[in-house]
Enzyme design. Structure first.
Site, PDB file in Angstrom:
ATOM      1  N   CYS A 131      -6.046 -14.190  33.235  1.00 39.49           N
ATOM      2  CA  CYS A 131      -7.295 -14.380  32.472  1.00 39.49           C
ATOM      3  C   CYS A 131      -6.993 -14.765  31.025  1.00 39.49           C
ATOM      4  O   CYS A 131      -7.738 -15.539  30.426  1.00 39.49           O
ATOM      5  CB  CYS A 131      -8.135 -13.108  32.386  1.00 39.49           C
ATOM      6  SG  CYS A 131      -8.162 -12.103  33.846  1.00 39.49           S
ATOM      7  N   ASP A 132      -5.954 -14.174  30.431  1.00 38.56           N
ATOM      8  CA  ASP A 132      -5.786 -14.275  28.981  1.00 38.56           C
ATOM      9  C   ASP A 132      -4.695 -15.236  28.528  1.00 38.56           C
ATOM     10  O   ASP A 132      -4.573 -15.528  27.338  1.00 38.56           O
ATOM     11  CB  ASP A 132      -5.500 -12.878  28.407  1.00 38.56           C
ATOM     12  CG  ASP A 132      -6.658 -11.937  28.673  1.00 38.56           C
ATOM     13  OD1 ASP A 132      -7.810 -12.412  28.661  1.00 38.56           O
ATOM     14  OD2 ASP A 132      -6.423 -10.749  28.919  1.00 38.56           O
TER      15      ASP A 132
ATOM     16  N   CYS B  42      -4.472  -8.629  31.949  1.00 38.24           N
ATOM     17  CA  CYS B  42      -4.723  -9.688  32.929  1.00 38.24           C
ATOM     18  C   CYS B  42      -4.099 -10.990  32.443  1.00 38.24           C
ATOM     19  O   CYS B  42      -4.712 -11.720  31.658  1.00 38.24           O
ATOM     20  CB  CYS B  42      -6.218  -9.872  33.170  1.00 38.24           C
ATOM     21  SG  CYS B  42      -6.513 -11.159  34.391  1.00 38.24           S
TER      22      CYS B  42
END
Ligand SMILES: Cc1cc2nc3c(=O)[nH]c(=O)nc-3n(C[C@H](O)[C@H](O)[C@H](O)COP(=O)(O)OP(=O)(O)OC[C@H]3O[C@@H](n4cnc5c(N)ncnc54)[C@H](O)[C@@H]3O)c2cc1C
Length: 311
Positions: free
Chosen positions: A134-135, A131
């Site tokens: 997200c990261d 992701c």
């Protein structure tokens, strides 16, 4: 026994719960993770009525709305299996708890596809993640690669480019499937390097990721040195549990539903990214629409014991 069991705490599941609750149907909604895929959307510019909202904020609104009804019981847990019982269905949750209902709505979305290259498993969580949006923020000032050419990859590269030193966008084709909005955004970033018509064949490192190996050299080398790899090469529908219950799926594994979001098993419905509906246009609006239709079908099914359902 609940009137409706809904599996999935994403856009489709929560919308279905809002509708079943307004039909005054007792509803149990459960999911492994709060908010689903919507939590990874950095910027949502196409949810009607909100010119600009983040995915996590949108999903928080969905949750608040669904849980504002007394008819809705909510739980965070993974569902292990669903089976037929007298008068309906039974869910078994990870911890062994069982819950029964007259109907089921599968709104379990999809699972990220893996690359299958050497090093991927070994370095998963040690520089390899699934992701980008997200990261990316863990890679401030570092060099990273995003693999893929769809919305998730291109949006992910645009977000990563806000913090990373350099982002290699590695794609097997020379054109992107992603929305032109995100392609333009990523092209406007000077720190994005397009590595096109190349595949990653190995992920290299020792304790953590250090490089990726390509199938063809890029700028004179077949390896790119970097600190993180975000694999965004698509997703497969999460249909293992519906299949085990006897629901039909199409050749690619999507849950087969008709216009009433009804699966091939009476009393079982599907909504969102998991289904064959909406011409496979996996979006918030389509997931919400399918959730509403599924809830309406549950209402028809429960109030007429299935007699009014289309074939
Ligand atoms: C990076 C990114 C950006 C996006 N941006 C946009 C955008 O701007 N606009 C737009 O319209 N769409 C966008 N999308 C697409 C959109 O997010 C999805 O179409 C939508 O969220 C799908 O919702 P869903 O409810 O079908 O599934 P999901 O949101 O995937 O929900 C699935 C739910 O099921 C649960 N679940 C799965 N298996 C189990 C199990 N065995 N037991 C219990 N629970 C389970 C999960 O935990 C989760 O709660 C984006 C997607 C990505 C990846």
């Amino acid at each position: 026994m609940y009137d409706a069991l809904i599996i999935g705490l994403g856009c489709a599941g929560y919308t279905a719960a809002i509708y079943t609750a307004r039909y005054k149907l007792s509803t149990f909604i459960v999911g492994a993770e709060e908010g689903g895929l919507g939590m990874t959307a950095a910027e949502v510019g196409n949810w009607p009525g909100n010119i600009d909202i983040t995915g996590p904020d949108l999903m928080e609104n969905f949750k608040k709305h669904a849980l504002s009804f007394d008819a809705v019981t909510h739980k965070i847990a993974r569902v292990k299996s669903v089976e037929k019982v007298a008068g309906g269905f039974q869910l078994t949750l990870d911890g062994g708890e069982t819950v029964q209902g007259k109907t089921v709505i599968f709104a379990m979305g999809s699972n990220k596809r893996h690359l299958g290259a050497p090093g991927e498993k070994e370095f998963s969580g040690k520089g390899v993640t699934y992701c980008a949006t997200c990261d990316a923020f863990f890679y401030k000032g570092k060099d990273v690669a995003v693999l893929g050419g769809g919305d998730a990859a291109v949006e992910g590269a645009a977000i990563a480019a806000q913090v990373a030193k350099k982002v290699y966008l590695i794609h097997r084709r020379n054109e992107f499937r992603a929305e032109p909005y995100w392609v333009d955004k990523v092209k406007a970033r000077e720190n994005v390097v397009f590595v096109l018509e190349r595949n990653v064949v190995e992920i290299l490192g020792d304790q953590k990721v250090k490089a990726v190996k390509l199938d063809k050299p890029f700028e004179g080398s077949d390896t790119i040195t970097l600190d993180g790899v975000f694999i965004e090469i698509g997703a497969t529908p999460a249909t293992e549990i519906p299949k085990a219950l006897g629901c039909a799926v199409d050749q690619r594994g999507f849950l087969t539903v008709n216009g009433a979001q009804q699966t091939t098993v009476p009393g079982v419905f599907g909504a969102g990214d998991i289904t064959t509906a909406s011409n496979f246009f996996a979006q918030f609006t389509t997931a919400a629409g399918e959730g509403a239709v599924a809830a309406n079908s549950v209402f028809n099914y429960v109030s007429t014991a299935g007699a009014k359902m289309p074939a």
